[in-house]
Design an enzyme around this catalytic site. Sequence first.
Site, PDB file in Angstrom:
ATOM      1  N   ARG A 181      -1.070  -0.831  -8.785  1.00 26.82           N
ATOM      2  CA  ARG A 181      -2.415  -0.361  -8.435  1.00 26.82           C
ATOM      3  C   ARG A 181      -2.429   1.166  -8.558  1.00 26.82           C
ATOM      4  O   ARG A 181      -1.570   1.841  -7.986  1.00 26.82           O
ATOM      5  CB  ARG A 181      -2.756  -0.748  -6.994  1.00 26.82           C
ATOM      6  CG  ARG A 181      -4.110  -0.199  -6.534  1.00 26.82           C
ATOM      7  CD  ARG A 181      -4.291  -0.304  -5.020  1.00 26.82           C
ATOM      8  NE  ARG A 181      -4.235  -1.673  -4.564  1.00 26.82           N
ATOM      9  CZ  ARG A 181      -3.947  -2.007  -3.295  1.00 26.82           C
ATOM     10  NH1 ARG A 181      -3.684  -1.085  -2.394  1.00 26.82           N
ATOM     11  NH2 ARG A 181      -3.922  -3.279  -2.938  1.00 26.82           N
TER      12      ARG A 181
ATOM     13  N   ASP B 271       0.849  -1.195   0.000  1.00 32.94           N
ATOM     14  CA  ASP B 271       0.000   0.000   0.000  1.00 32.94           C
ATOM     15  C   ASP B 271       0.888   1.250   0.000  1.00 32.94           C
ATOM     16  O   ASP B 271       2.026   1.203   0.457  1.00 32.94           O
ATOM     17  CB  ASP B 271      -0.856   0.043   1.280  1.00 32.94           C
ATOM     18  CG  ASP B 271      -2.075  -0.866   1.197  1.00 32.94           C
ATOM     19  OD1 ASP B 271      -2.334  -1.435   0.129  1.00 32.94           O
ATOM     20  OD2 ASP B 271      -2.771  -0.993   2.228  1.00 32.94           O
TER      21      ASP B 271
HETATM   22  C1  LIG Z   1      -8.518  -1.409  -3.781  1.00 32.67           C
HETATM   23  C2  LIG Z   1      -8.145  -0.065  -3.266  1.00 32.67           C
HETATM   24  C3  LIG Z   1      -6.915   0.101  -2.656  1.00 32.67           C
HETATM   25  C4  LIG Z   1      -6.521   1.362  -2.209  1.00 32.67           C
HETATM   26  N1  LIG Z   1      -5.253   1.537  -1.707  1.00 32.67           N
HETATM   27  C5  LIG Z   1      -4.849   2.778  -1.372  1.00 32.67           C
HETATM   28  C6  LIG Z   1      -3.495   3.032  -0.990  1.00 32.67           C
HETATM   29  O1  LIG Z   1      -2.643   2.138  -0.924  1.00 32.67           O
HETATM   30  N2  LIG Z   1      -3.156   4.309  -0.679  1.00 32.67           N
HETATM   31  C7  LIG Z   1      -4.059   5.335  -0.743  1.00 32.67           C
HETATM   32  O2  LIG Z   1      -3.679   6.490  -0.484  1.00 32.67           O
HETATM   33  N3  LIG Z   1      -5.330   5.119  -1.074  1.00 32.67           N
HETATM   34  C8  LIG Z   1      -5.754   3.874  -1.400  1.00 32.67           C
HETATM   35  N4  LIG Z   1      -7.047   3.678  -1.781  1.00 32.67           N
HETATM   36  C9  LIG Z   1      -8.065   4.748  -1.571  1.00 32.67           C
HETATM   37  C10 LIG Z   1      -8.124   5.681  -2.753  1.00 32.67           C
HETATM   38  O3  LIG Z   1      -6.956   6.451  -2.828  1.00 32.67           O
HETATM   39  C11 LIG Z   1      -9.326   6.638  -2.616  1.00 32.67           C
HETATM   40  O4  LIG Z   1      -9.204   7.384  -1.441  1.00 32.67           O
HETATM   41  C12 LIG Z   1     -10.670   5.939  -2.606  1.00 32.67           C
HETATM   42  O5  LIG Z   1     -10.676   4.831  -3.463  1.00 32.67           O
HETATM   43  C13 LIG Z   1     -11.773   6.895  -3.062  1.00 32.67           C
HETATM   44  O6  LIG Z   1     -11.521   7.340  -4.373  1.00 32.67           O
HETATM   45  P1  LIG Z   1     -12.391   6.913  -5.663  1.00 32.67           P
HETATM   46  O7  LIG Z   1     -11.435   6.625  -6.752  1.00 32.67           O
HETATM   47  O8  LIG Z   1     -13.278   5.797  -5.311  1.00 32.67           O
HETATM   48  O9  LIG Z   1     -13.154   8.221  -6.090  1.00 32.67           O
HETATM   49  P2  LIG Z   1     -14.088   9.251  -5.325  1.00 32.67           P
HETATM   50  O10 LIG Z   1     -14.132  10.460  -6.190  1.00 32.67           O
HETATM   51  O11 LIG Z   1     -13.665   9.421  -3.898  1.00 32.67           O
HETATM   52  O12 LIG Z   1     -15.474   8.521  -5.340  1.00 32.67           O
HETATM   53  C14 LIG Z   1     -16.189   8.265  -6.522  1.00 32.67           C
HETATM   54  C15 LIG Z   1     -17.524   7.621  -6.167  1.00 32.67           C
HETATM   55  O13 LIG Z   1     -17.273   6.357  -5.545  1.00 32.67           O
HETATM   56  C16 LIG Z   1     -18.153   6.157  -4.455  1.00 32.67           C
HETATM   57  N5  LIG Z   1     -17.347   6.169  -3.200  1.00 32.67           N
HETATM   58  C17 LIG Z   1     -16.049   6.516  -3.081  1.00 32.67           C
HETATM   59  N6  LIG Z   1     -15.622   6.382  -1.805  1.00 32.67           N
HETATM   60  C18 LIG Z   1     -16.681   5.977  -1.110  1.00 32.67           C
HETATM   61  C19 LIG Z   1     -16.883   5.656   0.245  1.00 32.67           C
HETATM   62  N7  LIG Z   1     -15.880   5.763   1.147  1.00 32.67           N
HETATM   63  N8  LIG Z   1     -18.107   5.250   0.642  1.00 32.67           N
HETATM   64  C20 LIG Z   1     -19.111   5.123  -0.254  1.00 32.67           C
HETATM   65  N9  LIG Z   1     -18.990   5.415  -1.570  1.00 32.67           N
HETATM   66  C21 LIG Z   1     -17.793   5.834  -1.995  1.00 32.67           C
HETATM   67  C22 LIG Z   1     -19.131   7.281  -4.503  1.00 32.67           C
HETATM   68  O14 LIG Z   1     -20.184   6.905  -5.339  1.00 32.67           O
HETATM   69  C23 LIG Z   1     -18.323   8.397  -5.125  1.00 32.67           C
HETATM   70  O15 LIG Z   1     -19.117   9.374  -5.740  1.00 32.67           O
HETATM   71  C24 LIG Z   1      -7.435   2.449  -2.291  1.00 32.67           C
HETATM   72  C25 LIG Z   1      -8.671   2.269  -2.903  1.00 32.67           C
HETATM   73  C26 LIG Z   1      -9.024   1.046  -3.401  1.00 32.67           C
HETATM   74  C27 LIG Z   1     -10.338   0.900  -4.097  1.00 32.67           C
END
Ligand SMILES: Cc1cc2nc3c(=O)[nH]c(=O)nc-3n(C[C@H](O)[C@H](O)[C@H](O)COP(=O)(O)OP(=O)(O)OC[C@H]3O[C@@H](n4cnc5c(N)ncnc54)[C@H](O)[C@@H]3O)c2cc1C
Length: 306
Positions: free
Chosen positions: A182, A132
Amino acid sequence: MLRSVILAAARSGRVAHLVETAPVSRSVVRRFVAGAHSADALRVTRELVGAGLKVTLDYLGEDTLTADQAEHTRDEYVKLLAALQEAGLAPSAEVSVKLSALGQKFDEKLAEANARAICAAAQNAGTTVTLDMEDHATTDSTLDLLARLRGDYPTTGAVLQAYLRRTEADCRELAKEGQRVRLCKGAYKEPESVAYTAKLDVDKSYVRCMNILMSGRGYPMLATHDPRLVAIGEDRAKWFDRSPDEFEFQMLYGIRPLEQRRLAADGYTMRVYVPYGDQWYGYLMRRLAERPANLSFFLRAMSGSA
Ligand SMILES: Cc1cc2nc3c(=O)[nH]c(=O)nc-3n(C[C@H](O)[C@H](O)[C@H](O)COP(=O)(O)OP(=O)(O)OC[C@H]3O[C@@H](n4cnc5c(N)ncnc54)[C@H](O)[C@@H]3O)c2cc1C
């Protein structure tokens, strides 16, 4: 703004105590976390794999302060990997590891030794490890350690965060044969000097980074719940002629579960990131900060009405 307030509150010891000791908050926790023990992680993994999904498991814990804690985390991963193999789940489930949970902030050599032990256990079990990515102060040391680990464990995966200004260049560096990368937006509060802070700029950066990874020679792992970015990912897969075993989508446990199943049913490789363990506080706070609707769900649960 709200995101900054929640992330700042998350660092407050008083808020942590209030949330961690309120039993009602457990229902909120269960929406995003498999449970406290490895048996919970295995149960959820079995369910998801049975539904045609892949899994990456995260033993919760970060910012570890002592060698004992770091070694406890290492041992938990080693046991988990053996249990995955025994249950026949290793082909479908890997692990995600935070270097800060292995001692990165106070002893990088210890963190490396712990990470090597986990990679060796994963290799024995027949599965993989993804490191991560945490706040920007750790990006260089995490990527350096990744390069060293990949010398012995070539399948070790990286995470790059689209909100960092440096990430396009990092994508170019890593879009190479055998590299599992990722791509996520990024979950930490970062200064404007190193990160895009406007949502639109982060989204545009995500698309530029996705284009580099999907047109490159590595194995892209598109981690996002954003419907527009998922659609662009599907489009790029067609455009660059990538079959389902040449890239994957990833989402977090409890977020857009129907979309996770839809993508799997459409033939894509869909991996769900499943956290477990009792150190869920920092993880939960980042999920709340991402979406105000989650905060109101959380507050209702705290007051007993959800
Ligand atoms: C498999 C995976 C691994 C990850 N690993 C890391 C990592 O190592 N380091 C790191 O900094 N971040 C990590 N993240 C988190 C990532 O950086 C984002 O903070 C998170 O995924 C929200 O961004 P988004 O791309 O979904 O878009 P956003 O713009 O945040 O969300 C888009 C849409 O997705 C849905 N959504 C998003 N988040 C939520 C929520 N919490 N609850 C409900 N609905 C939601 C909503 O419909 C929203 O409108 C990871 C995420 C995933 C999916």
